[in-house]
Scaffold this active site. Structure first.
Site, PDB file in Angstrom:
ATOM      1  N   TYR A 168       0.819  -1.297  -0.063  1.00  0.00           N
ATOM      2  CA  TYR A 168       0.112  -0.058   0.041  1.00  0.00           C
ATOM      3  C   TYR A 168       0.937   1.273   0.156  1.00  0.00           C
ATOM      4  O   TYR A 168       0.596   2.159  -0.783  1.00  0.00           O
ATOM      5  CB  TYR A 168      -0.896   0.111   1.389  1.00  0.00           C
ATOM      6  CG  TYR A 168      -1.718   1.246   1.360  1.00  0.00           C
ATOM      7  CD1 TYR A 168      -2.934   1.197   0.458  1.00  0.00           C
ATOM      8  CD2 TYR A 168      -1.315   2.384   2.207  1.00  0.00           C
ATOM      9  CE1 TYR A 168      -3.742   2.729   0.862  1.00  0.00           C
ATOM     10  CE2 TYR A 168      -2.101   3.440   2.190  1.00  0.00           C
ATOM     11  CZ  TYR A 168      -3.386   3.420   1.493  1.00  0.00           C
ATOM     12  OH  TYR A 168      -3.954   4.884   1.715  1.00  0.00           O
ATOM     13  N   LYS A 172       1.069   3.922  -3.138  1.00  0.00           N
ATOM     14  CA  LYS A 172       0.660   5.066  -2.977  1.00  0.00           C
ATOM     15  C   LYS A 172       1.914   6.032  -3.310  1.00  0.00           C
ATOM     16  O   LYS A 172       1.620   7.364  -3.675  1.00  0.00           O
ATOM     17  CB  LYS A 172       0.061   5.280  -1.469  1.00  0.00           C
ATOM     18  CG  LYS A 172      -1.240   4.577  -1.203  1.00  0.00           C
ATOM     19  CD  LYS A 172      -2.301   5.142  -2.040  1.00  0.00           C
ATOM     20  CE  LYS A 172      -2.735   6.423  -1.244  1.00  0.00           C
ATOM     21  NZ  LYS A 172      -4.049   6.984  -2.081  1.00  0.00           N
TER      22      LYS A 172
END
Length: 395
Positions: A168, A172
């Site tokens: 993640y 990102k």
């Protein structure tokens, strides 16, 4: 427009102007991830202010679609559908993401496809000549477990991509840099203006991703871990909504495009000790018979979650290994990481309002369904407030 009589002509003109301004549509916006907690709150607020809002998500919002808005059920990876929706749009708010916490963090393919592929599709909607794009990022693009005290946008660099321990955060960071790199792309009649907001943990009323989804019937063990002096930031959902509105305005010529190509840390403007900040949660759940944990475990022991992560992935086709927390979640509670919002105050005019966790907890307890006596231990989690924050208090 009806205006009540007044002895002050200037007052009448002022109110008339305000009402006429309300009657005139303020523009058309798309909110990706509009079915989620934050995306829906953002779109709902924009609709209440006179914007034409499109909520885009695979999942329907938890509440009725407000007047002035529509819900478009679609996958952000479907570019043709996204392109179709974006006709005549003035600004895109890209809040959609996948893999924030829990087992989702370990699904590499899905995390990459949504966070990178989906963001690429959003950027490619410049073909629709959408002039403004506001991207919802995360502090995790610069935080990977090393202490940060009052970091700012100029002094805190990106974490090297190979140093991230979860998909993640890595994806990102990639997506954020893609958005910033797209700033200044030529459009028909202008340029694409982009900016990035980096919020921390989000809390607020009607939050349904941590308190509402928690159902602890009987504690099998009780412990807590982490530095009891650790400092961190939080952001109330309404402050985060405010920051996004201001960011969109700061990408417009009216504000001299001051936010163009910029990244901003967003929080409530205060650094807090985790255990002190969560006191309202502790006190309220004590009333429900949940005692505070008495055992303190060393972080090194809890960090062995890497083994649980491995077993969860390897054995998933055969059996589901419970994943109480991931390594990144352990890291986020064990290490101080705080950020200044001076740049957002200066460029955006961001002035966060004071909120407390107490109000959110009380609202949750009022809406919490009656406790059942049937299950021995039931716990479900999604992204939102890191699951370990609740685990360390209530297990």
């Amino acid at each position: 427009v009806n205006v009540a009589p007044s002895s002050n002509p200037e007052s009448v003109v002022s109110r008339l102007g305000e009402e006429l301004d309300w009657c005139v549509p303020k523009g058309k916006v798309v909110v990706t991830g509009g079915g989620g907690y934050f995306g829906f709150r953002l779109g709902k607020q924009l609709a209440s202010e006179g914007f034409s809002v499109i909520f885009l998500d695979l999942n329907k919002p938890p509440c009725d679609i407000p007047n002035g808005a529509i819900f478009y059920q679609s996958d952000i990876l479907d570019y043709s559908s996204l392109y179709k929706v974006c006709e005549g749009v003035d600004c895109m708010f890209h809040t959609a993401a996948y893999g924030m916490s829990g087992p989702e963090q370990l699904r590499k393919k899905q995390v990459e496809s949504v966070n990178i592929g989906g963001t690429n599709n959003v950027i490619n909607c410049k073909e629709r000549s959408i002039p403004r794009l506001v991207y919802t990022s995360t502090i995790n693009v610069v935080f990977a477990g090393k202490p940060i005290v009052d970091g700012d946008e100029a002094s805190v660099p990106y974490v090297p991509l190979n140093a991230h321990i979860d998909h993640y955060s890595r994806t990102k960071a990639i997506a954020e840099q893609m958005v910033l790199a797209a700033n200044g792309c030529p459009l028909k009649g202008g340029l694409l203006r982009t900016c990035v907001l980096r919020p921390c943990g989000i809390y607020g009323s009607e939050e349904r991703r941590h308190l509402h989804r928690m159902n602890v019937e009987r504690r099998l063990f009780s412990f807590r871990f982490g530095d009891p002096q650790a400092q961190m930031n939080w952001v109330h959902v309404d402050n985060l909504v405010l920051a996004h509105k201001l960011a969109a305005e700061a990408l417009s010529p009216k504000k001299s495009c001051v936010a163009s190509g910029q990244a901003y840390f967003i929080n409530d403007g205060v650094s807090v000790n985790l255990f002190e900040w969560l006191t309202p949660l502790l006190l309220q759940f004590e009333k429900l018979g949940c005692r505070q944990p008495l055992i303190n475990l060393p972080v090194s022991l809890v960090y062995s979650a890497i083994l649980v992560e491995y077993l969860h992935v390897v054995l998933r086709p055969v059996i589901t290994v419970p994943l109480l927390f991931t390594r990144s979640e352990v890291r986020n509670i064990a290490v101080s990481h705080t950020f200044k919002i001076d740049k957002a105050r200066r460029d955006l005019g961001y002035c966060p309002k004071p909120y407390t966790l107490k109000d959110s907890v009380e609202q949750y307890l009022q809406s919490r369904p009656p406790r059942s006596s049937s299950p021995i231990f039931s716990l479900s989690w999604t992204s939102g407030l890191p699951r370990h924050l609740i685990l360390l208090l209530l297990m």
